[in-house]
Design a protein around this motif. Structure first.
Motif, PDB file in Angstrom:
ATOM      1  N   GLU A   1       1.824   7.593   0.029  1.00 45.32           N
ATOM      2  CA  GLU A   1       2.773   8.686  -0.168  1.00 45.32           C
ATOM      3  C   GLU A   1       2.097  10.053  -0.062  1.00 45.32           C
ATOM      4  O   GLU A   1       2.616  10.978   0.553  1.00 45.32           O
ATOM      5  CB  GLU A   1       3.508   8.514  -1.513  1.00 45.32           C
ATOM      6  CG  GLU A   1       4.367   9.694  -1.942  1.00 45.32           C
ATOM      7  CD  GLU A   1       5.364  10.212  -0.872  1.00 45.32           C
ATOM      8  OE1 GLU A   1       5.764   9.447   0.034  1.00 45.32           O
ATOM      9  OE2 GLU A   1       5.708  11.403  -0.947  1.00 45.32           O
ATOM     10  N   ASP A   2       0.884  10.166  -0.629  1.00 48.38           N
ATOM     11  CA  ASP A   2       0.160  11.435  -0.530  1.00 48.38           C
ATOM     12  C   ASP A   2      -0.156  11.772   0.921  1.00 48.38           C
ATOM     13  O   ASP A   2      -0.108  12.919   1.329  1.00 48.38           O
ATOM     14  CB  ASP A   2      -1.178  11.348  -1.298  1.00 48.38           C
ATOM     15  CG  ASP A   2      -0.945  11.487  -2.793  1.00 48.38           C
ATOM     16  OD1 ASP A   2       0.195  11.854  -3.167  1.00 48.38           O
ATOM     17  OD2 ASP A   2      -1.885  11.214  -3.564  1.00 48.38           O
TER      18      ASP A   2
ATOM     19  N   GLU B   1       0.810  -1.218   0.000  1.00 50.10           N
ATOM     20  CA  GLU B   1       0.000   0.000   0.000  1.00 50.10           C
ATOM     21  C   GLU B   1       0.846   1.271   0.000  1.00 50.10           C
ATOM     22  O   GLU B   1       0.316   2.379   0.131  1.00 50.10           O
ATOM     23  CB  GLU B   1      -0.909   0.008   1.238  1.00 50.10           C
ATOM     24  CG  GLU B   1      -1.889  -1.136   1.245  1.00 50.10           C
ATOM     25  CD  GLU B   1      -2.699  -1.175   2.541  1.00 50.10           C
ATOM     26  OE1 GLU B   1      -2.620  -0.228   3.340  1.00 50.10           O
ATOM     27  OE2 GLU B   1      -3.401  -2.166   2.729  1.00 50.10           O
ATOM     28  N   ALA B   2       2.144   1.090  -0.131  1.00 48.54           N
ATOM     29  CA  ALA B   2       3.049   2.231   0.044  1.00 48.54           C
ATOM     30  C   ALA B   2       2.699   3.400  -0.879  1.00 48.54           C
ATOM     31  O   ALA B   2       2.709   4.557  -0.483  1.00 48.54           O
ATOM     32  CB  ALA B   2       4.485   1.789  -0.191  1.00 48.54           C
ATOM     33  N   ARG B   3       2.359   3.065  -2.086  1.00 48.84           N
ATOM     34  CA  ARG B   3       2.115   4.112  -3.075  1.00 48.84           C
ATOM     35  C   ARG B   3       0.935   4.995  -2.658  1.00 48.84           C
ATOM     36  O   ARG B   3       1.001   6.224  -2.709  1.00 48.84           O
ATOM     37  CB  ARG B   3       1.836   3.454  -4.432  1.00 48.84           C
ATOM     38  CG  ARG B   3       1.933   4.383  -5.598  1.00 48.84           C
ATOM     39  CD  ARG B   3       2.149   3.588  -6.857  1.00 48.84           C
ATOM     40  NE  ARG B   3       3.504   3.073  -6.933  1.00 48.84           N
ATOM     41  CZ  ARG B   3       4.468   3.668  -7.623  1.00 48.84           C
ATOM     42  NH1 ARG B   3       4.236   4.762  -8.272  1.00 48.84           N
ATOM     43  NH2 ARG B   3       5.670   3.160  -7.649  1.00 48.84           N
ATOM     44  N   ALA B   4      -0.124   4.332  -2.199  1.00 44.77           N
ATOM     45  CA  ALA B   4      -1.319   5.076  -1.789  1.00 44.77           C
ATOM     46  C   ALA B   4      -1.016   5.977  -0.592  1.00 44.77           C
ATOM     47  O   ALA B   4      -1.656   7.002  -0.391  1.00 44.77           O
ATOM     48  CB  ALA B   4      -2.434   4.098  -1.449  1.00 44.77           C
TER      49      ALA B   4
ATOM     50  N   PRO C   1       7.567   1.784 -11.651  1.00 45.60           N
ATOM     51  CA  PRO C   1       7.746   0.452 -11.116  1.00 45.60           C
ATOM     52  C   PRO C   1       8.733  -0.398 -11.904  1.00 45.60           C
ATOM     53  O   PRO C   1       9.382  -1.264 -11.364  1.00 45.60           O
ATOM     54  CB  PRO C   1       6.337  -0.148 -11.173  1.00 45.60           C
ATOM     55  CG  PRO C   1       5.545   0.726 -12.088  1.00 45.60           C
ATOM     56  CD  PRO C   1       6.192   2.063 -12.077  1.00 45.60           C
TER      57      PRO C   1
ATOM     58  N   ALA D   1       9.182   1.713  -2.217  1.00 44.93           N
ATOM     59  CA  ALA D   1       9.555   3.055  -2.644  1.00 44.93           C
ATOM     60  C   ALA D   1       9.847   3.938  -1.453  1.00 44.93           C
ATOM     61  O   ALA D   1       9.064   3.997  -0.531  1.00 44.93           O
ATOM     62  CB  ALA D   1       8.415   3.648  -3.452  1.00 44.93           C
TER      63      ALA D   1
ATOM     64  N   HIS E   1       9.328   8.761  -5.691  1.00 44.77           N
ATOM     65  CA  HIS E   1       8.667   7.648  -6.352  1.00 44.77           C
ATOM     66  C   HIS E   1       9.215   7.461  -7.739  1.00 44.77           C
ATOM     67  O   HIS E   1       9.369   8.401  -8.488  1.00 44.77           O
ATOM     68  CB  HIS E   1       7.171   7.883  -6.400  1.00 44.77           C
ATOM     69  CG  HIS E   1       6.529   7.347  -5.169  1.00 44.77           C
ATOM     70  ND1 HIS E   1       6.522   6.005  -4.881  1.00 44.77           N
ATOM     71  CD2 HIS E   1       5.943   7.963  -4.135  1.00 44.77           C
ATOM     72  CE1 HIS E   1       5.925   5.818  -3.723  1.00 44.77           C
ATOM     73  NE2 HIS E   1       5.577   6.984  -3.241  1.00 44.77           N
ATOM     74  N   ARG E   2       9.472   6.243  -8.054  1.00 43.81           N
ATOM     75  CA  ARG E   2      10.031   5.951  -9.361  1.00 43.81           C
ATOM     76  C   ARG E   2       9.061   5.051 -10.099  1.00 43.81           C
ATOM     77  O   ARG E   2       8.229   4.396  -9.494  1.00 43.81           O
ATOM     78  CB  ARG E   2      11.374   5.245  -9.193  1.00 43.81           C
ATOM     79  CG  ARG E   2      12.391   6.086  -8.468  1.00 43.81           C
ATOM     80  CD  ARG E   2      13.662   5.292  -8.265  1.00 43.81           C
ATOM     81  NE  ARG E   2      13.412   4.051  -7.552  1.00 43.81           N
ATOM     82  CZ  ARG E   2      13.347   3.995  -6.241  1.00 43.81           C
ATOM     83  NH1 ARG E   2      13.494   5.059  -5.524  1.00 43.81           N
ATOM     84  NH2 ARG E   2      13.120   2.847  -5.650  1.00 43.81           N
TER      85      ARG E   2
END
Ligand SMILES: Nc1ncnc2c1ncn2[C@@H]1O[C@H](COP(=O)(O)OP(=O)(O)OP(=O)(O)O)[C@@H](O)[C@H]1O
Ligand SMILES: [Mg+2]
Length: 373
Positions: free
Chosen positions: A54-55, A49-52, A103, A95, A100-101
């Motif tokens: 980040e915001d 869930e890391a991406r979600a 994938p 990440a 963020h890079r």
């Protein structure tokens, strides 16, 4: 007026998790460190869930920075795999918070994985397989040696388990923020210096999990106004575990310098360090033998108490450059521990000359690595 932990928590209660729960009820916050207007904590989430998140991290950071009395806030997003999931080969999947890079990254150069730092021509790591071999002392004196060659040099203490740069440099002040809210590195001995030790008290126990290390270090690399540098020397955390591997993989390194003592045990660890950098395609610029031989401060007699020459031999065997040897000498220990490194406190002495000569080897190897890259 200084901000309190409760005020930080109140601000975080107004930030929502991706599922709409108040951050303070989402069971993801580490203890919140508040120290003299500096706020520091992490948000620990599942890697999937890391991406979600980040915001959410960014929103939380803005909310905390907006509080009166907050001079800086460092919020790390740490993503962990659930226990039981098989560890994978080095991967860019977890990440780090600040960068963020995409994938899918082409394999090969670490440059492909991590954007370079604007204004910084080369980042080099100073690493050791094990602790206590003089890595930090060497990193600082090497940085000073590179500066003596006329280069513009920075030093990042990424050894967040035991930041020793505050002690080695005698720096006590805390970094200020510029208009872009980036931390301004402390200038000392002509170097631009940054350490997590500037942000937290030296005896604050800090327990870091692997991904957290990366996240904190990424922020120190990217949320610092380094300005124009020829070389940024990074004092890495000791060891070759997952945290170090992720770091080696994620920091845009142009090369690595390995510090070893001559003993076999240290050399085995040095070999691991070398293998680690090779695995992530970071050129190893060479090995430095520290505490190579003992030089009596009274009579100047030299004794090879650790069996001098082990690292040179090992470097030859492994096909990497040998960058030089530094004796075990009281003057190095005393000046280091007094915050007055030998390259600046005794610039005309033999030790400063040794570090400058090592620095010139490092510069040459770095140039070679950068032209063939
Ligand atoms: N060549 C040397 N001669 C004498 N003392 C040295 C030398 N190199 C390092 N030391 C001393 O050894 C101790 C450990 O050095 P340092 O802190 O640089 O090691 P380190 O590898 O960074 O350790 P850590 O793993 O704790 O980060 C310090 O007291 C330092 O002053
Ligand atoms: Mg150290």
């Amino acid at each position: 007026m200084s901000v309190t932990q409760q005020q930080v928590l109140d601000a975080l209660a107004r930030v929502k998790s991706p599922r709409g729960v108040a951050l303070t009820n989402a069971n993801v916050l580490s203890p919140i460190a508040v120290n003299d207007g500096k706020v520091f904590f992490s948000i620990n989430v599942d890697a999937a869930e890391a991406r979600a998140w980040e915001d959410v991290r960014a929103t939380a950071e803005r909310a905390v920075r907006a509080l009166p009395g907050v001079s800086s806030a460092m919020i790390a997003l740490t993503a962990e795999r659930k226990p039981g999931t098989a560890p994978q080969a080095p991967r860019p999947g977890v990440a780090p918070a600040a960068s963020h890079r995409p994938p899918h990254n082409p394999a090969g150069s670490p440059m492909a994985r991590q954007a370079e730092i604007a204004g910084v021509a080369a980042v080099i790591a100073v690493a050791s397989g094990k602790g206590g071999v003089g890595k930090s002392t060497t990193a600082l004196n090497l940085a000073l040696g590179l500066k003596a060659l006329g280069l513009k040099v920075g030093l990042l203490d990424a050894d967040i388990y035991g930041p020793s740069v505050p002690r080695l440099t005698g720096i006590r002040e805390k970094p200020e923020l510029n208009d872009e809210r980036k931390m301004i590195p402390i200038e000392r001995f002509g170097l631009s210096i940054m350490s997590i030790g500037f942000l937290v008290e030296e005896d604050t126990a800090m327990i870091w999990r692997g991904p957290m290390v990366m996240s904190a270090i990424t922020q120190m690399l990217r949320d610092v106004a380094w300005g124009e540098l020829d070389v940024l020397v990074v004092d890495m955390p000791p060891g070759t575990g997952d945290a170090q591997l992720t770091l080696a993989q994620n920091v845009p390194l142009k090369g690595a310098v390995i510090i070893s003592t001559p003993q076999d045990l240290s050399l085995i660890d040095a070999r691991r360090g070398l293998a680690m950098f090779r695995k992530v395609n970071v050129p190893v610029l060479g090995i430095i033998e520290n505490m190579s031989y003992f030089q009596c401060p009274h009579c100047g007699t030299r004794s090879d108490i650790f069996g001098h020459g082990g690292a040179r031999h090992e470097a030859e065997r492994l096909g990497v450059p040998f960058l030089g040897e530094v004796p075990l000498h009281m003057a190095i220990r005393e000046t280091s521990d007094a915050g007055n490194p030998v390259v600046v406190s005794e610039p005309d002495g033999p030790h400063a000359a040794i570090y400058r000569s090592i620095a010139s080897e490092v510069r040459d190897q770095l140039r070679a690595a950068m032209t063939t890259a």
